[in-house]
Design a protein around this motif. Structure first.
Motif, mmCIF file in Angstrom:
data_model
loop_
_atom_site.group_PDB
_atom_site.id
_atom_site.type_symbol
_atom_site.label_atom_id
_atom_site.label_comp_id
_atom_site.label_asym_id
_atom_site.label_seq_id
_atom_site.Cartn_x
_atom_site.Cartn_y
_atom_site.Cartn_z
ATOM 1 N N GLN A 1 87.700 57.763 12.547
ATOM 2 C CA GLN A 1 87.007 57.050 13.390
ATOM 3 C C GLN A 1 86.512 57.915 14.662
ATOM 4 O O GLN A 1 85.824 57.673 15.218
ATOM 5 N N LEU A 2 87.379 58.976 14.808
ATOM 6 C CA LEU A 2 87.078 59.869 15.917
ATOM 7 C C LEU A 2 85.622 60.563 15.836
ATOM 8 O O LEU A 2 84.986 60.885 16.781
ATOM 9 N N ARG A 3 85.239 60.803 14.649
ATOM 10 C CA ARG A 3 83.930 61.298 14.396
ATOM 11 C C ARG A 3 82.586 60.491 15.409
ATOM 12 O O ARG A 3 81.802 61.332 15.774
ATOM 13 N N GLY A 4 82.704 59.432 15.248
ATOM 14 C CA GLY A 4 81.912 58.476 16.072
ATOM 15 C C GLY A 4 81.720 58.671 17.456
ATOM 16 O O GLY A 4 80.916 58.663 18.071
ATOM 17 N N TYR A 5 82.898 59.039 17.857
ATOM 18 C CA TYR A 5 83.108 59.436 19.379
ATOM 19 C C TYR A 5 82.493 60.794 20.120
ATOM 20 O O TYR A 5 82.167 60.980 21.015
ATOM 21 N N VAL A 6 82.558 61.642 18.918
ATOM 22 C CA VAL A 6 82.407 63.085 19.106
ATOM 23 C C VAL A 6 80.857 63.498 18.828
ATOM 24 O O VAL A 6 80.232 64.044 19.588
ATOM 25 N N LEU A 7 80.555 62.988 17.328
ATOM 26 C CA LEU A 7 79.228 63.260 16.825
ATOM 27 C C LEU A 7 78.438 62.099 16.748
ATOM 28 O O LEU A 7 78.743 61.008 16.607
ATOM 29 N N ASP A 8 77.002 62.398 17.047
ATOM 30 C CA ASP A 8 76.236 61.393 16.764
ATOM 31 C C ASP A 8 75.652 61.250 15.457
ATOM 32 O O ASP A 8 76.176 61.837 14.539
ATOM 33 N N ASP A 9 74.664 60.194 15.110
ATOM 34 C CA ASP A 9 74.308 60.020 13.780
ATOM 35 C C ASP A 9 73.850 61.256 13.083
ATOM 36 O O ASP A 9 73.637 61.229 11.892
ATOM 37 N N GLN A 10 73.226 62.352 13.772
ATOM 38 C CA GLN A 10 72.714 63.541 12.962
ATOM 39 C C GLN A 10 73.909 64.557 12.943
ATOM 40 O O GLN A 10 73.568 65.740 12.328
ATOM 41 N N GLY A 11 75.140 64.223 13.327
ATOM 42 C CA GLY A 11 76.260 65.431 13.107
ATOM 43 C C GLY A 11 76.017 66.297 14.256
ATOM 44 O O GLY A 11 76.881 67.386 14.333
ATOM 45 N N HIS A 12 75.365 65.907 15.478
ATOM 46 C CA HIS A 12 75.358 67.080 16.671
ATOM 47 C C HIS A 12 76.266 66.289 17.611
ATOM 48 O O HIS A 12 76.525 65.089 17.540
#
Length: 89
Positions: A39-50
Motif C-alpha cells: 500500500q505504501l507504493r501509492g503514497y510514494v509513486l504515481d501511476d507511472q512509477g515516478h
C-alpha cells in the motif's frame, strides 16, 4: 546494508517499515519497502512509477536527482529518508 526510513507523516495512512536492503539504487530500495507494505507504493509513486510531486527522498543527506527513473546510487551504508510534504490550513 542501506536503510530506508519514512517520516511519520505517512504513518497516519499506512505502515511505514524501516527497511534494511542490499539495493544498489533508490528504486530497488523502495521496491524492498513496497514488498513489506504494498500500500505504501501509492503514497510514494504515481501511476507511472515516478516519485510523486509531494514526495522527496534524501540519500545520505543529499536530495535525490532522478525523480523519474529513481536510479540514484546507494552505498552499503547509505540512509534514505523519504518525506512527504504537508499541506492544509
Amino acid at each position: 546494508m542501506a536503510r530506508v526510513v519514512f517520516t511519520p507523516q505517512l504513518r497516519r495512512f499506512t505502515a511505514t517499515p524501516e527497511v534494511s536492503t542490499a539495493a544498489a539504487t533508490l528504486r530497488a530500495a523502495l521496491e524492498d519497502a513496497f514488498a513489506a507494505n504494498p500500500q505504501l507504493r501509492g503514497y510514494v509513486l504515481d501511476d507511472q512509477g515516478h516519485m510523486r510531486v509531494n514526495v522527496v527522498a534524501f540519500i545520505d543527506g543529499r536530495r535525490c536527482d532522478d525523480r523519474v527513473g529513481l536510479n540514484d546510487p546507494l552505498g552499503p551504508e547509505s540512509t534514505v529518508h523519504v518525506l512527504q510534504a504537508l499541506s492544509g490550513g
